[in-house]
Design a protein around this motif. Structure first.
Motif, PDB file in Angstrom:
ATOM      1  N   LEU A  72       0.816  -0.785   0.727  1.00 42.71           N
ATOM      2  CA  LEU A  72      -0.107  -0.823  -0.250  1.00 42.71           C
ATOM      3  C   LEU A  72       1.237   1.311  -0.014  1.00 42.71           C
ATOM      4  O   LEU A  72       1.919   1.331   0.948  1.00 42.71           O
ATOM      5  CB  LEU A  72      -0.944  -0.228   1.073  1.00 42.71           C
ATOM      6  N   LEU A  75       0.696   7.995   2.421  1.00 43.52           N
ATOM      7  CA  LEU A  75       0.161   9.003   1.829  1.00 43.52           C
ATOM      8  C   LEU A  75       0.797  10.495   1.599  1.00 43.52           C
ATOM      9  O   LEU A  75       1.624  11.034   0.411  1.00 43.52           O
ATOM     10  CB  LEU A  75      -0.838  10.010   2.862  1.00 43.52           C
ATOM     11  N   TYR A 168     -11.135  -1.707   2.675  1.00 45.31           N
ATOM     12  CA  TYR A 168      -9.781  -2.986   2.981  1.00 45.31           C
ATOM     13  C   TYR A 168      -9.036  -2.992   2.415  1.00 45.31           C
ATOM     14  O   TYR A 168      -7.666  -3.667   2.812  1.00 45.31           O
ATOM     15  CB  TYR A 168     -10.516  -4.463   2.491  1.00 45.31           C
ATOM     16  N   ARG A 169      -8.433  -1.849   1.351  1.00 46.75           N
ATOM     17  CA  ARG A 169      -7.279  -2.254   0.125  1.00 46.75           C
ATOM     18  C   ARG A 169      -6.754  -3.144  -0.292  1.00 46.75           C
ATOM     19  O   ARG A 169      -5.655  -2.589  -0.442  1.00 46.75           O
ATOM     20  CB  ARG A 169      -6.191  -1.359   1.718  1.00 46.75           C
ATOM     21  N   PHE A 182      -7.466   5.091  -1.421  1.00 45.39           N
ATOM     22  CA  PHE A 182      -8.156   4.979  -0.378  1.00 45.39           C
ATOM     23  C   PHE A 182      -8.398   6.289   0.197  1.00 45.39           C
ATOM     24  O   PHE A 182      -7.019   6.962  -0.242  1.00 45.39           O
ATOM     25  CB  PHE A 182      -7.533   4.502   0.651  1.00 45.39           C
ATOM     26  N   PRO A 184      -8.567   7.899   2.929  1.00 41.41           N
ATOM     27  CA  PRO A 184      -8.582   8.104   4.080  1.00 41.41           C
ATOM     28  C   PRO A 184      -9.954   8.954   5.083  1.00 41.41           C
ATOM     29  O   PRO A 184      -9.920   8.029   6.238  1.00 41.41           O
ATOM     30  CB  PRO A 184      -7.539   8.413   4.536  1.00 41.41           C
TER      31      PRO A 184
ATOM     32  N   ASP B  97      -6.803   7.113  11.442  1.00 39.80           N
ATOM     33  CA  ASP B  97      -6.136   7.666  10.624  1.00 39.80           C
ATOM     34  C   ASP B  97      -5.979   8.648   9.549  1.00 39.80           C
ATOM     35  O   ASP B  97      -6.102   8.085   8.422  1.00 39.80           O
ATOM     36  CB  ASP B  97      -4.773   7.403  10.858  1.00 39.80           C
ATOM     37  N   ALA B  98      -7.120   9.855   9.724  1.00 38.93           N
ATOM     38  CA  ALA B  98      -7.938  10.607   8.444  1.00 38.93           C
ATOM     39  C   ALA B  98      -6.753  11.067   7.099  1.00 38.93           C
ATOM     40  O   ALA B  98      -7.242  11.601   6.290  1.00 38.93           O
ATOM     41  CB  ALA B  98      -8.526  11.460   8.901  1.00 38.93           C
ATOM     42  N   ARG B  99      -5.058  10.418   7.767  1.00 42.48           N
ATOM     43  CA  ARG B  99      -3.847  11.843   7.087  1.00 42.48           C
ATOM     44  C   ARG B  99      -3.039  10.218   6.567  1.00 42.48           C
ATOM     45  O   ARG B  99      -1.967  10.040   6.141  1.00 42.48           O
ATOM     46  CB  ARG B  99      -3.113  12.813   7.764  1.00 42.48           C
ATOM     47  N   ALA B 100      -3.557   9.146   6.805  1.00 45.38           N
ATOM     48  CA  ALA B 100      -2.772   7.795   6.417  1.00 45.38           C
ATOM     49  C   ALA B 100      -3.634   6.933   5.151  1.00 45.38           C
ATOM     50  O   ALA B 100      -5.172   6.870   5.476  1.00 45.38           O
ATOM     51  CB  ALA B 100      -2.056   7.230   7.349  1.00 45.38           C
ATOM     52  N   THR B 101      -3.402   6.657   3.965  1.00 43.46           N
ATOM     53  CA  THR B 101      -3.846   5.598   3.874  1.00 43.46           C
ATOM     54  C   THR B 101      -3.421   3.710   3.257  1.00 43.46           C
ATOM     55  O   THR B 101      -3.441   2.871   2.868  1.00 43.46           O
ATOM     56  CB  THR B 101      -3.178   5.903   2.004  1.00 43.46           C
ATOM     57  N   ASP B 102      -2.129   3.818   4.559  1.00 44.22           N
ATOM     58  CA  ASP B 102      -0.957   2.781   4.315  1.00 44.22           C
ATOM     59  C   ASP B 102      -1.786   2.264   5.773  1.00 44.22           C
ATOM     60  O   ASP B 102      -0.970   1.062   6.111  1.00 44.22           O
ATOM     61  CB  ASP B 102      -0.029   2.444   4.504  1.00 44.22           C
ATOM     62  N   ARG B 103      -1.996   2.756   6.849  1.00 44.95           N
ATOM     63  CA  ARG B 103      -2.534   1.692   8.181  1.00 44.95           C
ATOM     64  C   ARG B 103      -4.017   1.317   8.529  1.00 44.95           C
ATOM     65  O   ARG B 103      -4.995   2.135   8.610  1.00 44.95           O
ATOM     66  CB  ARG B 103      -2.438   3.052   9.097  1.00 44.95           C
ATOM     67  N   PHE B 104      -3.676   0.542   9.546  1.00 42.65           N
ATOM     68  CA  PHE B 104      -5.819  -0.028  10.139  1.00 42.65           C
ATOM     69  C   PHE B 104      -5.333   0.087  11.254  1.00 42.65           C
ATOM     70  O   PHE B 104      -4.156   0.096  11.909  1.00 42.65           O
ATOM     71  CB  PHE B 104      -5.150  -1.474   9.697  1.00 42.65           C
ATOM     72  N   ARG B 137     -14.005   0.365  15.644  1.00 42.08           N
ATOM     73  CA  ARG B 137     -13.085   0.219  15.894  1.00 42.08           C
ATOM     74  C   ARG B 137     -12.524   1.662  16.560  1.00 42.08           C
ATOM     75  O   ARG B 137     -13.022   2.663  16.590  1.00 42.08           O
ATOM     76  CB  ARG B 137     -12.708   1.174  13.976  1.00 42.08           C
ATOM     77  N   ARG B 199      -6.917  -6.139   8.939  1.00 43.79           N
ATOM     78  CA  ARG B 199      -8.775  -6.144   8.196  1.00 43.79           C
ATOM     79  C   ARG B 199      -9.629  -7.083   8.078  1.00 43.79           C
ATOM     80  O   ARG B 199      -8.855  -8.033   7.643  1.00 43.79           O
ATOM     81  CB  ARG B 199      -8.719  -4.801   7.805  1.00 43.79           C
ATOM     82  N   ALA B 200     -10.942  -7.270   7.743  1.00 39.35           N
ATOM     83  CA  ALA B 200     -11.313  -8.272   7.305  1.00 39.35           C
ATOM     84  C   ALA B 200     -11.115  -9.362   7.847  1.00 39.35           C
ATOM     85  O   ALA B 200     -11.173  -9.224   8.352  1.00 39.35           O
ATOM     86  CB  ALA B 200     -11.245  -8.517   5.508  1.00 39.35           C
TER      87      ALA B 200
END
Lengths: 332, 311
Positions: A72, A75, A168-169, A182, A184, B97-104, B137, B199-200
């Protein structure tokens, strides 16, 4: 595989890297709501790491019939944060403050503009516009455990059902072109929709329609008079990007010709400035024949002879580049 | 009564169904008024604590692997609402986190089994046996959801549960409180760790836990589900003779891995699945399992073997 497939051919010899397509897309679809960092369509300079950073090394796609793992993008580091600028200080206050981003930027959608590769006098680069390839064998669709991604029968456009997506990405990791983003803020993944609301009204995609260089052709693959069939199947001058990823992309590129390189004495070597090997990496082994055909047809045209291929690529009439209506009598 | 004496009594007097594995029962404490949302409220001391083992999901691809996760659960009921307090160890705090695309985000869910003749499939229900869920969550709003199998999770109308969480040095303490919208007999729990991209199906889950009043017994409807089965040693031999592991082994990929089936399933489900394998298929797997012509005691023996505790 869908009943019909809408596709796009982008002529890299006509792309001037002006980003009009990028902005046409952005202002239409991604200028708000957590999408600020996303560029469903962007133009990157090749060679280069591109956008998101090092997307060609991020995995995804197919290994035969198995999905290849992918990662992934981050950002700030890989996409680039949509920074605010000091407009007020730079433009409306006295002083010499230059216009600068307020946040420290690490990357962006056009970060390496015109950098390219090679040493003077043999430096080279070209522009590569990229968008979702609306693949025939989409890895994103296969990777989603919720069947939230679907490919439309009538035109092969690949869409994410925003009601089903739970962020879920797996699709983001699976897309080898890293063209799913994604959001966010929304907690869902989003992507190029091939401007389907426009397409349904017979209006071309914003990126294609706004292209000032007349570099983008849009047609159904089965439309034998259309540019897709003619350039991909008949003339074989339009090639998919990284076909080895296995997703069978439906955006095709006319590869870039380049002027001759110079030797140590400053004499032209007759070899193209952009190494053939590099183009083969991007567009596969068909690139040699494609470039040879292009040269041959350009020569014909310059001798004053007929070249239907050049006429199509020149696109004398803007409207001829877009064939969105269905052929008579066919049903999706 | 001294425990030893109680055990002796049970050994001689109780039919087999009264002794399901102890972790398959969760006792609810009743109280006047609404149970507290605050995880540190004194009222939680009234609810008996049970430590459940949440096992890495291994039925479909994408599970996290690794160790089981012990989760302490307490349940209070009052004022027409149910409150579940879950506490587990977690080394890093992972928030939405509204500033991250790679975290869960770290997350936890409570799954409800509506009253029925049998329990729904533990993996998010079955087409005709939906489950209801509450999902929390870290850093997000709790959700009320429903599902009829893997990949079918969808929003359920009605008021979402309320949630309050507390991050400690050791991990999370989370209370979810709401009004279950259907009568239910059992609960199950799942946890996701943001640090391992949870996730999932990348989660750890418990088996169904029958919800029982203080001093109550397993409801009649669940006794057949809980009945342990036959002779595990004979079941093991039969499992080998029939070649079950060719599809159900850890790396086979043709059917759910049953290596640790006993961790998450009840004997009743395993009996049904052996008797009528095509009645419910785990999504993602083909209907390739034949209905073996087995004698009833053979089915019992297989179920007993599959229910064996994991090593």
């Amino acid at each position: 595989m869908s009943a019909r497939q809408l596709g796009m051919v982008i002529d890299l010899n006509k792309c001037i890297g002006c980003q009009t397509c990028t902005l046409a897309c952005k202002s239409q679809w991604t200028d708000r709501g957590g999408r600020e960092f996303m560029y469903w369509n962007h133009v990157e300079t090749k060679p280069g790491k591109g956008y998101p950073r090092a997307w060609e090394e991020a995995g995804g796609g197919w290994d035969g019939d198995r999905l290849r793992p992918g990662r992934l993008p981050r950002l700030a580091e890989d996409y680039g944060i949509p920074a605010d600028f000091n407009f007020d200080a730079a433009l409306f206050k006295e002083g010499e403050a230059p216009l600068r981003p307020l946040d420290a930027m690490q990357w962006g959608p056009n970060w390496e503009e015109d950098q390219g590769a090679g040493e003077f006098p043999n430096g080279y680069f070209f522009y590569l516009p990229r968008l979702c390839n609306h693949c025939t064998k989409p890895a994103c669709l296969a990777a989603c455990p919720r069947q939230a991604i679907y490919k439309r029968e009538e035109d092969g456009i690949v869409l994410i059902d925003q009601e089903r997506c739970r962020g879920y990405r797996y699709c983001v990791a699976a897309c080898p072109y890293k063209k799913i983003y994604f959001n966010p803020l929304a907690g869902k993944s989003e992507k190029c929709i091939f401007c389907y609301p426009r397409v349904e009204k017979g209006i071309p995609q914003a990126c294609a329609y706004q292209c000032v260089g007349r570099a983008r052709h849009v047609a159904y693959l089965d439309d034998e008079d259309g540019a897709l069939h003619q350039l991909v199947k008949v003339w074989k001058v339009a090639l998919p990007l990284h076909a080895e990823y296995g997703t069978q992309p439906n955006v095709y590129y006319v590869p870039p010709l380049s002027p001759s390189a110079f030797d140590a004495d400053g004499k032209p070597t007759g070899q193209p400035r952009i190494p053939d090997d590099y183009l083969r990496q991007l567009f596969g082994p068909g690139v040699d024949a494609a470039l040879a055909t292009l040269k041959q047809e350009i020569d014909k045209k310059s001798r004053g002879e007929e070249s239907p291929l050049m006429d199509m690529l020149i696109a004398y009439r803007h409207g001829d580049m877009f064939r969105l209506s269905r052929p008579e009598g066919t049903q999706p | 009564m001294r425990p030893a004496l109680l055990g002796l009594l049970l050994l001689f007097a109780a039919p087999a169904w009264s002794a399901p594995p102890p972790e398959r029962i969760i006792r609810v404490a009743e109280m006047h008024g609404l149970p507290p949302l605050d995880p540190v409220a004194a009222a939680w001391a009234k609810a008996p604590a049970v430590t459940l083992q949440l096992h890495p999901q291994s039925t479909v691809a994408g599970g996290p692997g690794g160790a089981t996760l012990p989760v302490e659960a307490r349940i209070l009921r009052g004022g027409g609402q149910l409150a579940v307090r879950l506490a587990w160890a977690d080394t890093g705090e992972n928030l939405l986190d509204a500033r991250a695309t790679d975290r869960f985000a770290d997350a936890v869910a409570v799954q409800f089994a509506p009253v029925g003749a049998t329990l729904p499939y533990i993996g998010m229900g079955e087409p005709k046996k939906p489950v209801r869920l509450w999902l929390w969550r870290a850093g997000g709003k709790p959700e009320r959801l429903t599902a009829t199998g893997f990949g079918s999770l969808s929003k359920q109308g009605g008021a979402p549960p309320e949630a309050q969480s507390r991050r400690t040095a050791a991990g999370w303490e989370v209370v979810l409180r709401g009004k279950p919208d259907v009568p239910f007999t059992a609960l199950a729990f799942a946890a996701w760790d943001g640090a391992e991209d949870g996730r999932a199906g990348r989660k750890r889950l418990s088996a169904w836990q029958a919800l029982i009043k203080p001093g109550g017994r397993l409801p009649a409807g669940l006794r057949e589900e809980a009945r342990p089965g036959g002779d595990a040693a004979r079941g093991e031999r039969l499992y080998a003779e029939l070649g079950c592991a060719a599809c159900h082994g850890p790396q086979a990929g043709l059917a759910p891995d049953l290596t640790n089936a006993g961790n998450i399933h009840w004997p009743g489900y395993l009996r049904r699945a052996i008797r009528e394998p095509a009645a419910f298929l785990v999504p993602g797997y083909a209907a390739i399992m034949p209905a073996f012509s087995l004698r009833p005691e053979e089915i019992e023996n297989l179920a007993a073997y599959l229910m064996k505790p994991s090593p």
